[in-house]
Design a protein around this motif. Structure first.
Motif: not given
Length: 160
Positions: A133-160
């Protein structure tokens, strides 16, 4: 900005992870386009974030709200604050279209999130859909696929 190279893309991914580790959340949010999404699927090979439940599917407004909460003085669930660390494999360039200014970078990672005496390890892959965007890289989408995505999770507080 000069021409975007594979090194430019990989440096971008490393710099983004460092911003998160250093809790520079406002700088991190500035990396996103206005119409961007941060997506964490609930199922392996999930193709659609709208027709299927996801662990997270947040636009920039929701990301901003989470950041304000994390930075808030009255967020008692974050006193003391959570901390994180990204350990990244070398990013691989999955798509490179300089004419359109669109790029896809995939990175395997180990991510540790800690608060007080609790430490949680996550492993997975981050896929960045980047645009120039105007010569600067920007994130249109960030997809985070966890190995155990279907597990029961507690709160994920921050960003991966």
């Amino acid at each position: 900005m000069t021409a975007i190279t594979e090194k430019t893309l990989t440096d971008f991914v490393y710099a983004e992870a460092r911003m998160l580790d250093e809790q520079r959340f406002n700088d991190w949010l500035a990396l996103f386009t206005d119409d961007a999404y941060y997506w964490m699927p609930l199922a392996h090979d999930q193709q659609d974030p709208k027709l299927h439940t996801s662990l997270l599917y947040e636009d920039t407004l929701l990301l901003r709200v989470r950041i304000e909460r994390l930075n808030g003085q009255r967020t008692f669930s974050q006193q003391p604050k959570s901390r994180c660390h990204h350990l990244l494999q070398a990013p691989s360039i999955e798509a490179f279209d300089a004419d359109k200014g669109e790029y896809t970078v995939r990175t395997a990672f180990h991510y540790t999130e800690t608060r007080q005496d609790k430490q949680t390890l996550y492993a997975g892959w981050a896929t960045h859909q980047l645009v120039a965007v105007d010569g600067v890289l920007k994130i249109r989408q960030k997809r985070v696929d966890l190995v155990n995505c279907d597990a029961a999770f507690g709160n994920i507080q921050l960003f991966m």
